[in-house]
Write a protein that holds these residues in place. Structure first.
Motif, PDB file in Angstrom:
ATOM      1  N   UNK A 122      -0.012 -29.894  73.559  1.00 34.00           N
ATOM      2  CA  UNK A 122       0.173 -30.593  72.285  1.00 34.00           C
ATOM      3  C   UNK A 122      -1.053 -30.425  71.398  1.00 34.00           C
ATOM      4  N   UNK A 123      -2.232 -30.712  71.947  1.00 32.00           N
ATOM      5  CA  UNK A 123      -3.449 -30.671  71.128  1.00 32.00           C
ATOM      6  C   UNK A 123      -3.889 -29.257  70.823  1.00 32.00           C
ATOM      7  N   UNK A 124      -3.572 -28.273  71.671  1.00 31.42           N
ATOM      8  CA  UNK A 124      -3.928 -26.890  71.373  1.00 31.42           C
ATOM      9  C   UNK A 124      -3.143 -26.387  70.169  1.00 31.42           C
ATOM     10  N   UNK A 125      -2.031 -27.050  69.863  1.00 35.75           N
ATOM     11  CA  UNK A 125      -1.240 -26.728  68.673  1.00 35.75           C
ATOM     12  C   UNK A 125      -1.745 -27.490  67.454  1.00 35.75           C
ATOM     13  N   UNK A 126      -1.992 -28.790  67.604  1.00 35.88           N
ATOM     14  CA  UNK A 126      -2.293 -29.633  66.448  1.00 35.88           C
ATOM     15  C   UNK A 126      -3.754 -29.590  66.011  1.00 35.88           C
ATOM     16  N   UNK A 127      -4.691 -29.373  66.934  1.00 35.88           N
ATOM     17  CA  UNK A 127      -6.106 -29.340  66.552  1.00 35.88           C
ATOM     18  C   UNK A 127      -6.408 -28.207  65.562  1.00 35.88           C
ATOM     19  N   UNK A 128      -5.974 -26.958  65.828  1.00 41.84           N
ATOM     20  CA  UNK A 128      -6.222 -25.891  64.835  1.00 41.84           C
ATOM     21  C   UNK A 128      -5.554 -26.185  63.492  1.00 41.84           C
ATOM     22  N   UNK A 129      -4.377 -26.798  63.552  1.00 46.00           N
ATOM     23  CA  UNK A 129      -3.657 -27.140  62.325  1.00 46.00           C
ATOM     24  C   UNK A 129      -4.444 -28.143  61.490  1.00 46.00           C
ATOM     25  N   UNK A 130      -4.947 -29.198  62.132  1.00 47.54           N
ATOM     26  CA  UNK A 130      -5.688 -30.231  61.407  1.00 47.54           C
ATOM     27  C   UNK A 130      -7.013 -29.682  60.890  1.00 47.54           C
ATOM     28  N   UNK A 131      -7.654 -28.808  61.663  1.00 48.60           N
ATOM     29  CA  UNK A 131      -8.908 -28.210  61.200  1.00 48.60           C
ATOM     30  C   UNK A 131      -8.689 -27.401  59.919  1.00 48.60           C
ATOM     31  N   UNK A 132      -7.542 -26.765  59.823  1.00 49.53           N
ATOM     32  CA  UNK A 132      -7.277 -25.929  58.644  1.00 49.53           C
ATOM     33  C   UNK A 132      -6.781 -26.733  57.455  1.00 49.53           C
ATOM     34  N   UNK A 133      -5.906 -27.710  57.711  1.00 52.96           N
ATOM     35  CA  UNK A 133      -5.285 -28.435  56.606  1.00 52.96           C
ATOM     36  C   UNK A 133      -5.748 -29.888  56.485  1.00 52.96           C
ATOM     37  N   UNK A 134      -6.705 -30.291  57.324  1.00 53.09           N
ATOM     38  CA  UNK A 134      -7.111 -31.694  57.307  1.00 53.09           C
ATOM     39  C   UNK A 134      -8.287 -32.006  56.422  1.00 53.09           C
ATOM     40  N   UNK A 135      -8.852 -30.994  55.748  1.00 49.99           N
ATOM     41  CA  UNK A 135     -10.024 -31.216  54.905  1.00 49.99           C
ATOM     42  C   UNK A 135      -9.663 -32.051  53.686  1.00 49.99           C
ATOM     43  N   UNK A 136     -10.394 -33.143  53.474  1.00 51.10           N
ATOM     44  CA  UNK A 136     -10.134 -34.015  52.329  1.00 51.10           C
ATOM     45  C   UNK A 136     -10.387 -33.283  51.023  1.00 51.10           C
ATOM     46  N   UNK A 137     -11.506 -32.532  50.946  1.00 53.75           N
ATOM     47  CA  UNK A 137     -11.857 -31.818  49.717  1.00 53.75           C
ATOM     48  C   UNK A 137     -10.820 -30.767  49.374  1.00 53.75           C
ATOM     49  N   UNK A 138     -10.423 -29.973  50.377  1.00 56.58           N
ATOM     50  CA  UNK A 138      -9.436 -28.918  50.127  1.00 56.58           C
ATOM     51  C   UNK A 138      -8.107 -29.491  49.678  1.00 56.58           C
ATOM     52  N   UNK A 139      -7.720 -30.629  50.256  1.00 55.25           N
ATOM     53  CA  UNK A 139      -6.424 -31.220  49.923  1.00 55.25           C
ATOM     54  C   UNK A 139      -6.380 -31.746  48.488  1.00 55.25           C
ATOM     55  N   UNK A 140      -7.559 -32.012  47.887  1.00 54.94           N
ATOM     56  CA  UNK A 140      -7.583 -32.467  46.500  1.00 54.94           C
ATOM     57  C   UNK A 140      -7.173 -31.354  45.546  1.00 54.94           C
ATOM     58  N   UNK A 141      -7.541 -30.112  45.875  1.00 51.69           N
ATOM     59  CA  UNK A 141      -7.259 -28.988  44.999  1.00 51.69           C
ATOM     60  C   UNK A 141      -5.994 -28.240  45.402  1.00 51.69           C
ATOM     61  N   UNK A 142      -5.703 -28.211  46.710  1.00 56.10           N
ATOM     62  CA  UNK A 142      -4.508 -27.526  47.206  1.00 56.10           C
ATOM     63  C   UNK A 142      -3.785 -28.436  48.196  1.00 56.10           C
ATOM     64  N   UNK A 143      -3.079 -29.461  47.683  1.00 59.86           N
ATOM     65  CA  UNK A 143      -2.418 -30.415  48.582  1.00 59.86           C
ATOM     66  C   UNK A 143      -1.457 -29.733  49.550  1.00 59.86           C
ATOM     67  N   UNK A 144      -0.732 -28.719  49.091  1.00 59.47           N
ATOM     68  CA  UNK A 144       0.209 -27.983  49.932  1.00 59.47           C
ATOM     69  C   UNK A 144       0.057 -26.488  49.663  1.00 59.47           C
ATOM     70  N   UNK A 145       0.208 -25.709  50.714  1.00 56.67           N
ATOM     71  CA  UNK A 145       0.053 -24.251  50.590  1.00 56.67           C
ATOM     72  C   UNK A 145       1.412 -23.624  50.294  1.00 56.67           C
ATOM     73  N   UNK A 146       1.657 -23.292  49.035  1.00 55.15           N
ATOM     74  CA  UNK A 146       2.925 -22.684  48.640  1.00 55.15           C
ATOM     75  C   UNK A 146       2.812 -21.157  48.631  1.00 55.15           C
ATOM     76  N   UNK A 147       3.913 -20.493  48.936  1.00 55.96           N
ATOM     77  CA  UNK A 147       3.975 -19.046  48.865  1.00 55.96           C
ATOM     78  C   UNK A 147       3.848 -18.613  47.396  1.00 55.96           C
TER      79      UNK A 147
END
Length: 262
Positions: A122-147
Motif C-alpha cells: 500500500x505505502x510503496x504505491x502511495x508514498x511516491x504519489x504523495x511526494x510528487x503531488x503532495x507539495x503545498x507550493x506546487x498545488x497552488x500553481x498546478x492543483x491538477x495535472x491535466x493533459x
C-alpha cells in the motif's frame, strides 16, 4: 513513514534504517519508542493524542486512527505545517481506497504475517504519489495535472467528455474521470477525488523485474465474474458523507431532483 500499532511497528520506510542491525537501526527504534512514549505521556496529561512531536534532531507528524498511529518525520529545518499536510494527504488517499486499517486487516484474513506485506504494498504505491503531488507550493500553481493537448487534437477532450456523460446516464453512475500517463484528460469529480484517482497511475513495481504490480486497492465483489475483461479491475472506494452529497448534487440524478423540487 511509519505505521505503529499499539503492540508493534507494522511498517517503516526506509526499511533498512529499521531492520539493518546497525547503530542507525537501533537509534531509529529508540526514536520510535521515544515518540510513542512522549505521545502517551501527553495523553495521560491532556487526554488527547498529539499531532506533532518535536525531538532533538527531527519533528514527527502523527495521525491516529483506532489503535493505529501513522507517523512521518522531517528535519527541524522543514516547515511543520508542510509535514502535517503531506501526512494528511497520505492518510486521505489511503482512506479513499481502503476505508481503514481494520479493512486492510480483514483483506489480509486477519493474519499479521499477511497484513504487514500488504501494508508495505500500500505505502510503496502511495508514498511516491504523495511526494510528487503532495507539495503545498506546487498545488497552488498546478492543483491538477491535466493533459496538454495540441490544438488539432482538441476533439479528444470532447470525446472523453462525451464518454463520461454517457456513463452518467447509466443507473447509479454519479461521475468519473479519464486519466492518461499520470495526468487528467477529463473529469467530472471534484479536485480532491480526482487527485486520489491519480494514484492509480502510481502502482508499485516488482522488485525483481520492475514489472507493474496491481494497485493495492480492495477489489469490489461482483457477480459479473468472467464477463470483466482481464485488463479491467473494479475497486471499492470510500468517500465522506459531504463528498458523496456534493457528487450526487452535481450528477444528473441531483439535477433532476433539483428541477422537480422547483
Amino acid at each position: 513513514s511509519t505505521i505503529v500499532h499499539e503492540e508493534a511497528v507494522l511498517y517503516y520506510y526506509p526499511k533498512e534504517e529499521f531492520t539493518g542491525g546497525k547503530e542507525d537501526s537501533v537509534e531509529t527504534q529508540h526514536r520510535i519508542m521515544q515518540m510513542m512514549g512522549s505521545s502517551q505521556a501527553l495523553v495521560d496529561i491532556s487526554g488527547e493524542m498529539p499531532t506533532l512531536v518535536t525531538l532533538r534532531k527531527e519533528q514527527i507528524a502523527l495521525r491516529h486512527w483506532d489503535t493505529y498511529t501513522l507517523a512521518m518525520s522531517a528535519p527541524l529545518s522543514e516547515s511543520s505545517s508542510r509535514l502535517q499536510h503531506l501526512l494528511d494527504r497520505l492518510f486521505d488517499v489511503f482512506a479513499f481506497f481502503h476505508g481503514s486499517f481494520k479493512r486492510v486487516h480483514l483483506q489480509a484474513g486477519e493474519d499479521l504475517v499477511k497484513f504487514c506485506p500488504l501494508l508495505a504494498a500500500v505505502w510503496s504505491c502511495y508514498l511516491p504519489f504523495v511526494r510528487r503531488f503532495g507539495s503545498t507550493t506546487a498545488s497552488l500553481f498546478h492543483p491538477l495535472a491535466y493533459v496538454q493537448l495540441p490544438k488539432r487534437e482538441g476533439h479528444l477532450f470532447l470525446q472523453a467528455s462525451h464518454i463520461l456523460q454517457s456513463g452518467q446516464r447509466l443507473p447509479a453512475v454519479l461521475g468519473g474521470a479519464i486519466l492518461f500517463q499520470s495526468q487528467i484528460l477529463c473529469t467530472q469529480l471534484e479536485p480532491v477525488l480526482t487527485q486520489h484517482c491519480l494514484s492509480l497511475m502510481f502502482s508499485p513495481k516488482n522488485a525483481e523485474d520492475d514489472s507493474p504490480v496491481d494497485h493495492p486497492g480492495i477489489p469490489l465483489p461482483t457477480a459479473i465474474g468472467n464477463k470483466i475483461p482481464s485488463s479491467v479491475r473494479i475497486l471499492s472506494v470510500y468517500v465522506t458523507p459531504e463528498q458523496y452529497a456534493r457528487l450526487y448534487r452535481t450528477s444528473p440524478f441531483g439535477s433532476m431532483l433539483s428541477s422537480s423540487s422547483c
